[in-house]
Design a protein around this motif. Structure first.
Motif, mmCIF file in Angstrom:
data_model
loop_
_atom_site.group_PDB
_atom_site.id
_atom_site.type_symbol
_atom_site.label_atom_id
_atom_site.label_comp_id
_atom_site.label_asym_id
_atom_site.label_seq_id
_atom_site.Cartn_x
_atom_site.Cartn_y
_atom_site.Cartn_z
ATOM 1 N N ASN A 88 0.828 -1.205 0.000
ATOM 2 C CA ASN A 88 0.000 0.000 0.000
ATOM 3 C C ASN A 88 0.867 1.261 0.000
ATOM 4 O O ASN A 88 0.481 2.292 0.544
ATOM 5 C CB ASN A 88 -0.929 0.012 1.213
ATOM 6 C CG ASN A 88 -1.997 -1.057 1.130
ATOM 7 O OD1 ASN A 88 -2.296 -1.537 0.057
ATOM 8 N ND2 ASN A 88 -2.547 -1.427 2.262
ATOM 9 N N LYS A 116 -6.151 1.563 -3.457
ATOM 10 C CA LYS A 116 -4.722 1.280 -3.337
ATOM 11 C C LYS A 116 -3.887 2.065 -4.345
ATOM 12 O O LYS A 116 -2.707 2.296 -4.133
ATOM 13 C CB LYS A 116 -4.476 -0.213 -3.492
ATOM 14 C CG LYS A 116 -4.984 -1.035 -2.321
ATOM 15 C CD LYS A 116 -4.818 -2.523 -2.560
ATOM 16 C CE LYS A 116 -5.385 -3.327 -1.404
ATOM 17 N NZ LYS A 116 -5.295 -4.794 -1.644
ATOM 18 N N SER A 117 -4.504 2.469 -5.437
ATOM 19 C CA SER A 117 -3.749 3.207 -6.461
ATOM 20 C C SER A 117 -3.510 4.654 -6.060
ATOM 21 O O SER A 117 -2.650 5.332 -6.609
ATOM 22 C CB SER A 117 -4.498 3.176 -7.800
ATOM 23 O OG SER A 117 -5.656 3.985 -7.732
ATOM 24 N N GLU A 156 1.630 3.503 -2.191
ATOM 25 C CA GLU A 156 1.103 4.723 -2.793
ATOM 26 C C GLU A 156 0.080 5.418 -1.903
ATOM 27 O O GLU A 156 0.117 6.626 -1.724
ATOM 28 C CB GLU A 156 0.503 4.396 -4.163
ATOM 29 C CG GLU A 156 1.568 4.016 -5.191
ATOM 30 C CD GLU A 156 0.973 3.533 -6.489
ATOM 31 O OE1 GLU A 156 -0.187 3.071 -6.467
ATOM 32 O OE2 GLU A 156 1.662 3.591 -7.508
ATOM 33 N N TYR A 203 -10.686 1.709 -14.601
ATOM 34 C CA TYR A 203 -10.940 0.292 -14.362
ATOM 35 C C TYR A 203 -12.308 -0.134 -14.888
ATOM 36 O O TYR A 203 -12.468 -1.252 -15.393
ATOM 37 C CB TYR A 203 -10.835 -0.024 -12.870
ATOM 38 C CG TYR A 203 -9.439 0.137 -12.311
ATOM 39 C CD1 TYR A 203 -8.318 -0.167 -13.083
ATOM 40 C CD2 TYR A 203 -9.234 0.592 -11.008
ATOM 41 C CE1 TYR A 203 -7.031 -0.020 -12.569
ATOM 42 C CE2 TYR A 203 -7.946 0.734 -10.490
ATOM 43 C CZ TYR A 203 -6.855 0.427 -11.281
ATOM 44 O OH TYR A 203 -5.586 0.572 -10.775
ATOM 45 N N ALA A 231 -8.976 6.465 -11.217
ATOM 46 C CA ALA A 231 -8.734 5.027 -11.291
ATOM 47 C C ALA A 231 -10.053 4.281 -11.500
ATOM 48 O O ALA A 231 -10.115 3.338 -12.287
ATOM 49 C CB ALA A 231 -8.052 4.535 -10.021
ATOM 50 N N LYS A 259 -9.155 -1.828 -5.392
ATOM 51 C CA LYS A 259 -8.063 -1.611 -6.336
ATOM 52 C C LYS A 259 -7.830 -0.123 -6.560
ATOM 53 O O LYS A 259 -6.689 0.344 -6.598
ATOM 54 C CB LYS A 259 -8.380 -2.310 -7.659
ATOM 55 C CG LYS A 259 -7.232 -2.340 -8.649
ATOM 56 C CD LYS A 259 -7.600 -3.162 -9.882
ATOM 57 C CE LYS A 259 -6.416 -3.193 -10.854
ATOM 58 N NZ LYS A 259 -6.737 -3.967 -12.074
ATOM 59 N N SER A 260 -8.900 0.632 -6.706
ATOM 60 C CA SER A 260 -8.793 2.080 -6.920
ATOM 61 C C SER A 260 -8.225 2.772 -5.690
ATOM 62 O O SER A 260 -7.416 3.696 -5.804
ATOM 63 C CB SER A 260 -10.165 2.674 -7.255
ATOM 64 O OG SER A 260 -10.674 2.116 -8.438
#
Length: 203
Positions: A41, A135-136, A43, A146, A142, A132-133
């Motif tokens: 994690n 974590k980005s 980012e 996606y 994001a 997922k978004s």
């Protein structure tokens, strides 16, 4: 005249938090109540660290740091308010998907609806795409990316057909890694006398 104009300056300003931390006499990766997150994690960890630093800095420290960062002092001096924005939580991202007028889900459902399809996303897909978004650490951009990637095969296969069909198109969690794994249900050809249901055409 510019008397009724309001300007917003926004951005990630990568590296600015390090300058601000030095102004505050703080260095290293930990500062006050900043938590240390797992490497996977990294980012979001960095985004939260920057938020914590910015929110604790005084206006004077922020102004000096922005000038050192490279912004013109004449411009910085005309910025009346400097606000640190916290990275969006999973709950925030989910609200964007279902409540925002700019929702990428609503946009895709509208596009499919124009061709007669009822586009659905499984709960598992939503959960995984939000995680997922998050974590980005790039927020709603994001989500949009996606969602587009997940429906690309369904779009190509179904929205380019000359014949008109109705039915359900289901985007599952498998579509995150392989967009061709979308599912179809109750697909029917629309005859010349059949009218596409009104709910397919609305947001």
């Amino acid at each position: 005249s510019s008397e009724n104009m309001l300007f917003f300056l926004g951005g990630a300003f990568n590296g600015l938090s390090d300058i601000v931390a030095k102004k505050m006499g703080k260095q290293g990766r930990t500062l006050g109540f900043i938590k240390t997150y797992e490497e996977k994690n990294k980012e979001i960890d960095e985004a939260l660290r920057s938020y914590d630093i910015f929110s604790m800095a005084s206006r004077e420290e922020m102004v000096e740091s922005l000038i050192e960062y490279g912004m013109l002092s004449e411009l910085v001096g005309r910025i009346p308010t400097i606000v640190a924005l916290k990275p969006l939580s999973n709950e925030d991202l989910t609200k964007v998907l279902f409540e925002s007028e700019a929702s990428p889900i609503k946009r895709q459902q509208y596009l499919f609806g124009q061709s007669g399809y009822n586009l659905k996303f499984t709960d598992e897909f939503i959960t995984k795409i939000v995680e997922k978004s998050s974590k980005s650490a790039v927020g709603t951009r994001a989500l949009d990316s996606y969602i587009k990637e997940a429906v690309v095969y369904a779009s190509f296969d179904l929205l380019t057909l000359e014949k008109t069909q109705t039915g359900d198109v289901i985007i599952t969690a498998d579509c995150i890694s392989d967009a061709s794994k979308y599912e179809k249900s109750n697909i029917k050809l629309v005859s010349a006398t059949t009218t596409v249901p009104a709910n397919f055409m609305t947001l």
